[in-house]
Design an enzyme around this catalytic site. Sequence first.
Site, mmCIF file in Angstrom:
data_model
loop_
_atom_site.group_PDB
_atom_site.id
_atom_site.type_symbol
_atom_site.label_atom_id
_atom_site.label_comp_id
_atom_site.label_asym_id
_atom_site.label_seq_id
_atom_site.Cartn_x
_atom_site.Cartn_y
_atom_site.Cartn_z
ATOM 1 N N GLY A 196 0.842 -1.203 0.000
ATOM 2 C CA GLY A 196 0.000 0.000 0.000
ATOM 3 C C GLY A 196 0.873 1.247 0.000
ATOM 4 O O GLY A 196 2.106 1.151 0.069
ATOM 5 N N SER A 197 0.236 2.411 -0.025
ATOM 6 C CA SER A 197 1.007 3.655 -0.149
ATOM 7 C C SER A 197 1.831 3.941 1.111
ATOM 8 O O SER A 197 2.952 4.448 1.033
ATOM 9 C CB SER A 197 0.068 4.822 -0.461
ATOM 10 O OG SER A 197 -0.927 4.915 0.533
ATOM 11 N N GLY A 243 -6.629 -5.180 3.348
ATOM 12 C CA GLY A 243 -6.897 -5.947 2.144
ATOM 13 C C GLY A 243 -7.412 -5.195 0.937
ATOM 14 O O GLY A 243 -7.862 -5.814 -0.020
ATOM 15 N N GLU A 278 -0.069 -11.067 3.642
ATOM 16 C CA GLU A 278 -0.053 -10.063 4.718
ATOM 17 C C GLU A 278 -0.290 -10.716 6.073
ATOM 18 O O GLU A 278 0.406 -10.446 7.044
ATOM 19 C CB GLU A 278 -1.112 -8.987 4.459
ATOM 20 C CG GLU A 278 -0.745 -8.071 3.310
ATOM 21 C CD GLU A 278 -1.756 -6.952 3.078
ATOM 22 O OE1 GLU A 278 -2.747 -6.877 3.806
ATOM 23 O OE2 GLU A 278 -1.528 -6.157 2.158
#
Length: 228
Positions: free
Chosen positions: A26-27, A95, A103
């Site tokens: 993710g970012s 998610g 993860e």
Amino acid sequence: MTDKELLAQQAANQVEDGMLVGLGTGSTADCFIRELGRRNAEAGLRVSVAASSTVSAILAQSLALPLVALEHLARLDLYVDGADEVAPDLTLLKGRGADLVREKLLARASDRFLVLVDQSKLVDRIGERFPIPVEVMPFAWQLVKRSLEALGGRGELRRNASKDGLAVSSHGSLILDVVFDPGCDSKTLDEFLNDTPGVVEHGIFRGLASAILVAADGRIQERRVAGC
Ligand code: 5RP
């Protein structure tokens, strides 16, 4: 410096020489990976990393962070990742990136799971802002959808980014995004989903986070489970 960069810096400062570190997706996780790459090069930390997704692995590789394949892992020192929602008991919803299995495997295998969020991710209950992502075996999606309806869940198969097909996880599962009634607590949902055949994994991470770093207007607060 943005809040995400501040979070990344604080998390990277917790990495010690020789650690095996899990990289989220993710970012926010991207910011952490960049900061870890920088610290590793500048401070000669000699870390190794394991990635929760192909995109994170590619980023780590571009920063010369030595990658360990999941099949060679028995444990990790630290796993750092973002989240979509954080409840008061530090249960997480994750998610949006679809790679739930990797993860959760890394979160469970690590001595410490550090979660990086801004305050907009803090919620009163899991599922408040996002549907629960449920990763399903492709041939099982209709049967799983029907099973979840027994608990009042309404699910849709997630579309890919260009909306011309279905989202597929990096090992070929489909994602059902499921909305449950607000009265359904995360413990009940977690147990029900863990017990549903055809479900590969789901986005409720209960009892896994060791600490949450929460950013708000350039300041960071740490939250821990009572007693940890
Ligand atoms: C991916 C995740 C991410 O950690 C979550 O979606 C948060 O992403 P971002 O840091 O971009 O807000 O669970 O599966």
